[in-house]
Design a protein around this motif. Structure first.
Motif, short mmCIF file in Angstrom:
data_model
loop_
_atom_site.label_atom_id
_atom_site.label_comp_id
_atom_site.label_asym_id
_atom_site.label_seq_id
_atom_site.Cartn_x
_atom_site.Cartn_y
_atom_site.Cartn_z
N LEU A 124 0.81 -1.22 0.00
CA LEU A 124 0.00 0.00 0.00
C LEU A 124 0.84 1.27 0.00
CD1 LEU A 124 -2.68 -1.14 2.60
CD2 LEU A 124 -2.92 -1.07 0.12
N SER A 125 2.17 1.14 -0.03
CA SER A 125 3.09 2.28 0.01
C SER A 125 2.88 3.14 1.25
CB SER A 125 2.94 3.14 -1.26
OG SER A 125 3.20 2.39 -2.42
N ALA A 126 2.52 2.52 2.36
CA ALA A 126 2.31 3.27 3.60
C ALA A 126 3.66 3.58 4.24
CB ALA A 126 1.45 2.46 4.57
N ARG A 127 3.82 4.81 4.72
CA ARG A 127 5.07 5.25 5.35
C ARG A 127 4.85 5.43 6.84
NH1 ARG A 127 9.58 6.43 1.80
NH2 ARG A 127 10.18 7.95 3.36
N GLU A 128 5.84 5.01 7.64
CA GLU A 128 5.75 5.20 9.08
C GLU A 128 6.70 6.31 9.51
OE1 GLU A 128 9.42 3.18 8.60
OE2 GLU A 128 7.48 2.77 7.73
N ASP A 129 6.61 6.70 10.77
CA ASP A 129 7.54 7.67 11.33
C ASP A 129 7.86 7.26 12.76
OD1 ASP A 129 5.38 8.67 12.95
OD2 ASP A 129 4.73 9.85 11.23
N SER A 130 8.73 8.04 13.40
CA SER A 130 9.22 7.62 14.71
C SER A 130 8.16 7.69 15.79
CB SER A 130 10.42 8.50 15.11
OG SER A 130 10.05 9.87 15.18
N GLU A 131 7.11 8.51 15.59
CA GLU A 131 6.10 8.65 16.64
C GLU A 131 5.08 7.52 16.64
OE1 GLU A 131 6.76 11.32 14.58
OE2 GLU A 131 8.06 12.35 16.01
N ARG A 132 5.04 6.74 15.57
CA ARG A 132 4.04 5.68 15.47
C ARG A 132 4.71 4.35 15.16
NH1 ARG A 132 0.33 7.84 10.74
NH2 ARG A 132 2.40 8.17 9.88
N SER A 133 4.16 3.29 15.70
CA SER A 133 4.62 1.97 15.30
C SER A 133 4.17 1.72 13.86
CB SER A 133 4.01 0.91 16.21
OG SER A 133 2.61 0.82 15.98
N PRO A 134 4.85 0.82 13.15
CA PRO A 134 4.41 0.51 11.78
C PRO A 134 2.95 0.07 11.73
CG PRO A 134 6.59 -0.39 12.16
CD PRO A 134 6.11 0.14 13.49
N GLU A 135 2.49 -0.66 12.74
CA GLU A 135 1.10 -1.12 12.75
C GLU A 135 0.15 0.06 12.91
OE1 GLU A 135 -1.29 -4.79 14.88
OE2 GLU A 135 0.89 -4.76 14.76
N GLN A 136 0.51 1.01 13.76
CA GLN A 136 -0.32 2.19 13.94
C GLN A 136 -0.32 3.04 12.68
OE1 GLN A 136 -2.37 3.06 16.59
NE2 GLN A 136 -3.06 4.50 15.05
N ALA A 137 0.85 3.19 12.06
CA ALA A 137 0.92 3.95 10.81
C ALA A 137 0.05 3.32 9.74
CB ALA A 137 2.37 4.04 10.33
#
Length: 800
Positions: free
Chosen positions: A90-103
């Motif tokens: 899905l080309s979803a990007r995460e960041d440091s404030e969220r876990s990959p699952e939350q992102a």
């Protein structure tokens, strides 16, 4: 009009042969997908779960506005891997404030799509946990799952995939049954002159009965019609199935049947074919070059492999996937691959083959990494081709990483991590890269220089995740390790990363010192790639300090160097910075030229964050040039891309950009609401406020700001896209000479729209308020101005 960057609405593979039968299954599954959130197709291996799911998903595309997406989970072993694979699709990007699952759940929260999760039995508990998490948080997402066992999540509906219908002896026309139709179709695909005679039909019916209507078994049998008569196939199957000499006798009958037919098909291969089949099981997918590198030896010469692969394709044991990078790629069906892997383990060759497989993947990854940062003489076509080669073989790379981790092979694992870092960065697989690198860094490793290189690359992943604290910690340690080892390229990379974190943290003097050291080092060691990066960072630093002429000079120097290297990715990054400086200097044509060239590069490469930045830059410049409609096209495309891929800071910036253009068009209250929404997203994601304060925060606008600040990202993006649709031309002011002092700003807006002939509903949609609220404003206008109809309001507005 900006070109559309909205992603394709499905990634389903093309069907390579005709879909036969299953009409009732498809109808039922189609109905269930309308009402059920989680539908699991269960059945034994080879029963046709995947093919049925893909056909059902293809028929459902029109019902899911955000598409249907296939995610193959055959080799996943952890919950993190399940999340990473879905996010990558899905080309979803995460960041440091969220876990990959939350992102991932944030990206999917308002999407209406179907996820097809294929081959989940290998990690059914982890898949169940992820599905349950997403079902609870993403009401528009549905799941079509294939597995040999149910997920057992609360909302799951299980559809048992049964065998194809088989002919009953002496009853009806055998050709009316699904199993016979499949055999005949596949037989004709293998022998185009295959004809169904009465004698053959009886034998085909017997074959289908003996195979219990299992599609994979039928296809394997039909693949033999070029070598055996139908009667011979039926006779051989009869002998095999009478004794069931292979397989688990305690297993269900159909599993014994399938094992028996695969045993039979395998037994009809000659020695080299059997050897190649089991050796190919180390691959998720392969091309001829990789097969020759890994599977060939004195007993199986490389020159013989093409003919052997063709023979395995003819026997339906290997599937042709299609062409990639001018190379034909192949794979095995999951059931066949597991059978072949068991044969490989029995042969005593497994460790040797897996070592060779890892060596091949490591060679491909390290070649791509060298090309990514190599100096002069490497054309862009070669750089990009090696990057795409890693993309095509990334499932094999994952398998090599997993096998290395299970064995505790820290050196090989860290080498893979170092080599894959460019691919992880460009593809947005930041959490996956961080996971693997951290896993191997936690192991004992005698090669301290390699550990240092890996730590520097881990720092770059952390920087791109906006985890600057971790970037500094691991980057500083990696820096001194690489300095001790004399690894100049890694030292320069570390200095650049740490300088960029300094700029973000506003430690500008320390950033200046690091960058000066990086430039001096790269020039002394002839490292033009890292020199170009350092020059670009110096340009960013000068721009941050307001020294625009110096920033332009540094960017121009970096750009000239990277163009000499023919490094389009690097050129694209520098152009974005250079376009920003030109924009700040008021050189709008120069800024547009930079952003558009960068946009062309990023469209070809596909990096979502950089593509969004280019689109936003084009949109801002077009707005300042008065080309408002084109500006909105680019800004909306950028905003949608950021939101769909989970880029929260990019989403906030996109909202503010659209708000700025709308405010200039006269939509002050709506624009203030969007600006407030942008500020709220920044606050909630831990980012500082935008540089310049929003000018309209007093009086009536304060309420709009707070209203927007409370919006979530989904609501804000929908509001921005609606506002962009209606604000492509300046709002018409009240006629000169009309006394509107008695009216509030909102009442004046309503009066103007009445003058344009709009209904209460249309006005409500334009102003994002309810028709009832519009009616109250109309009543207030009539009361204050002494009117008693909308006609009088319209005549009064249009009097001038």
């Amino acid at each position: 009009m900006a070109a559309n960057t909205v992603q394709a609405q499905q990634n389903l593979p093309l069907e390579l042969n005709r879909f036969v039968g299953r009409e009732r299954d498809l109808d039922a599954i189609s109905r269930l997908l309308r009402t059920q959130r989680v539908l699991t197709l269960c059945g034994v291996g080879g029963i046709g779960k995947t093919r049925l799911a893909l056909r059902a998903a293809a028929q459902a595309t029109e019902r899911f506005r955000d598409g249907v997406w296939l995610c193959e989970l055959a080799e996943t072993t952890t919950r993190k891997e399940v999340v990473a694979r879905i996010a990558a699709v899905l080309s979803a990007r995460e960041d440091s404030e969220r876990s990959p699952e939350q992102a991932l759940s944030d990206v999917l929260r308002t999407r209406r799509l179907l996820l097809v999760l294929d081959n989940c039995e290998h990690a059914v508990a982890d898949v169940s946990a992820v599905v349950e998490h997403l079902v609870a948080r993403c009401p528009g997402v549905s799941f079509l799952v294939t597995s040999r066992e149910p997920l057992r999540v609360p909302e799951e509906t299980v559809w048992r995939v049964l065998p194809l219908t088989v002919p009953e002896p002496g009853h009806g026309d055998p050709l009316s049954t699904e199993s016979v139709q499949l055999f005949v179709d596949r037989a004709r695909a293998n022998a185009h002159d295959f004809a169904v005679t009465p004698e053959r039909l009886d034998a085909i019916a017997e074959i289908c009965r003996r195979l219990d209507g299992i599609p994979l078994g039928i296809e394997l049998a039909a693949a033999r019609v070029r070598l055996l008569s139908v009667a011979q196939i039926a006779e051989r199957l009869g002998d095999r199935f009478t004794v069931l000499t292979s397989g688990d006798r305690g297993a269900p009958a159909r599993q014994q049947t399938l094992r028996a037919v695969i045993d039979w098909s395998h037994g009809m291969l000659d020695g080299p074919e059997q050897t190649l089949l089991r050796r190919l099981s180390v691959f998720s997918g392969w091309d001829l070059e990789s097969a020759e590198s890994v599977c060939a030896d004195e007993a199986l010469p490389a020159r013989s492999l093409l003919d052997l692969i063709v023979s395995l394709v003819d026997r339906s044991l290997v599937v042709v996937v299609g062409e990639a990078q001018a190379r034909m790629r192949y794979r095995m069906l999951d059931t066949i691959r597991h059978y072949a892997a068991a044969r490989l383990a029995e042969s005593g060759e497994e460790e040797r083959l897996r070592l060779r497989h890892r060596a091949q993947m490591l060679a491909l990854a390290e070649e791509a990494a060298r090309n990514a940062v190599s100096g002069r003489g490497t054309p862009w076509a070669l750089r990009f081709s090696s990057f795409q080669r890693v993309r095509d073989d990334y499932c094999n790379m994952r398998a090599a990483l997993g096998w290395s981790a299970d064995r505790g092979d820290a050196v090989e694992g860290l080498r893979l991590c170092v080599a894959l870092r460019p691919y992880w960065m460009v593809s947005g697989l930041l959490s996956e890269g961080a996971y693997w690198t951290d896993r191997f860094l936690a192991m004992d490793c005698a090669d301290e220089a390699l550990r240092g290189r890996a730590m520097v690359r881990r720092a770059e992943l952390a920087w791109d995740q906006q985890d600057h604290v971790h970037a500094v910690r691991v980057g500083e340690e990696g820096l001194w390790r690489c300095q001790d080892a004399g690894d100049h390229a890694s030292v320069a990379l570390a200095l650049n990363i740490l300088a960029m974190t300094d700029i973000r943290a506003r430690n500008l003097e320390r950033a200046r010192e690091r960058l000066a050291e990086a430039v001096a080092l790269t020039r002394a060691t002839d490292d033009p790639w890292n020199e170009g990066v350092a020059l670009g960072a110096q340009g960013a630093l000068a721009a941050r300090e307001g020294r625009l002429a110096e920033a332009e000079a540094r960017y121009e120097e970096a750009l000239a160097l990277l163009r000499t290297l023919d490094h389009r990715w690097g050129v694209g990054l520098i152009l974005i910075g250079q376009g920003g400086v030109a924009e700040a200097r008021g050189d709008l044509s120069g800024a547009e030229r930079c952003f558009r060239e960068a946009l062309d590069i990023q469209r070809a490469i596909g990096g979502a964050p950089e593509l969004a930045r280019c689109l936003a830059g084009v949109g801002r410049v077009l707005a300042r040039q008065g080309r408002v409609g084109e500006a909105y096209d680019s800004l909306c495309e950028s905003l949608t891309l950021c939101h769909d891929t989970g880029q929260r800071l990019g989403t906030a910036r996109g909202l503010l950009a659209i708000a700025t253009v709308a405010a200039a068009q006269g939509y002050a209250e709506e624009a203030t609401r969007l600006a407030g929404a942008a500020a709220g997203i920044r606050e909630r994601s831990g980012h500082p406020a935008a540089g310049s304060p929003w000018p309209m925060r007093d009086g009536v606008f304060a309420a709009r700001w707070e209203e927007g600040r409370r919006l979530d990202a989904d609501q804000a993006v929908r509001s921005a896209l609606r506002l962009a649709r209606v604000s492509r031309s300046p709002r018409r002011p009240p006629p000169v000479g009309v006394d509107t002092a008695a009216l509030t700003p909102r009442e004046r807006e309503v009066a103007v729209l009445i003058g344009q002939g709009m209904t209460n509903r249309s006005i409500g949609e334009r102003l994002f308020i309810s028709p009832a609220t519009v009616a109250r404003h109309v009543a207030n206008i009539n009361t204050k101005l002494g009117f008693n109809s909308r006609t009088q309001i319209a005549a009064w507005i249009n009097r001038g």
